[in-house]
Scaffold this motif. Structure first.
Motif: not given
Length: 249
Positions: A22, A24, A44-48, A50-52, A54-55
């Motif tokens: 995680v 940005d 897996e990757r997340a940029g913020d 909420p996305e983290a 959710a993933r």
């Protein structure tokens, strides 16, 4: 931080382990993900935040590499929310040099932190170390009990006077180690080596985890009876009475 991938051999036990990165900063996320992928992890990757979250809900990770400075919801809040949903090891990334920020990450349940700029190879080693320790109980899997506390290393469950304790991976390992070695004094360097499996690192990590563990196992954390400070030396677990296996090993 280097931006060209060095060859990284597959890490023992990495195959199939899911790591959520995680951050940005696309460059940082790409480099970190690349190194972890080459080491055999499923990334897996997340940029913020909420996305983290959710993933994580869609595919619960085995470990999270989490940037402290995220837009909107910062890494501390993401860590709090993840810890509220289930146990997961967290390595915090921070560009800040302030020790208070690093300690805050540990206070909300992070298992380790890495300060930017960092070597991606070192981060891979930290990931491997945290995963290995979270999956392998410290010492024998034999259940232990002392001073009203009980741990089952095989099931990774701990109780106080019969009530289950909500411990992070590292808090559980630290408590297990103390129960296996009652009455002995251990310096912070000793605990980092025996519990964290590292011969390097910021010793404030140990201090923070001892403080957090006291908050969960002591009747009065301000006047600890079980986990005592031996000034100028380290810490000693001193139960009123010891029951069950507790010999060194």
């Amino acid at each position: 931080m280097q931006q060209s991938y060095e060859k990284v051999g597959a890490v023992e036990g990495a195959v199939g382990a899911r790591v959520l990165v995680v951050d940005d900063d696309p460059t940082v996320a790409e480099v970190v993900s690349g190194y972890l992928d080459r080491a055999g992890y499923v990334v897996e990757r997340a940029g913020d935040g909420p996305e983290a979250l959710a993933r994580a809900d869609a595919h619960w990770p085995d470990l999270v590499v989490l940037d402290l400075m995220l837009p909107g919801m910062d890494g501390l809040e993401v860590c709090r929310r993840m810890r509220g949903r289930g146990p997961v090891p967290v390595i915090m990334l921070t560009a800040r040099g302030d020790e208070d920020d690093r300690i805050l990450g540990l206070e909300v349940g992070a298992d380790d932190y890495v300060t930017k700029p960092f070597s991606p190879r070192e981060l891979v080693l930290r990931v491997e170390s945290v995963l290995r320790r979270s999956r392998s109980p410290v010492g024998s899997p034999t259940p232990l009990a002392a001073g009203g506390l009980a741990v089952d290393p095989g099931a990774r469950r701990a109780t106080k006077d019969g009530a289950e304790l909500a411990l992070t991976h590292r808090e559980f390992d630290l408590l297990t180690f103390f129960l296996r070695h009652p009455g002995r004094v251990y310096a912070r360097e000793d605990l980092m080596r025996e519990v964290w499996g590292w011969d390097f690192g910021d010793l404030s990590t140990v201090t923070v985890h001892v403080r957090r563990l006291r908050g969960k196992v002591e009747d009065d954390p301000g006047r600890p009876r079980l986990i005592q400070t031996v000034w100028g030396v380290g810490y000693r677990f001193e139960p009123a009475q010891v029951a069950g296996p507790s010999a060194e090993g």
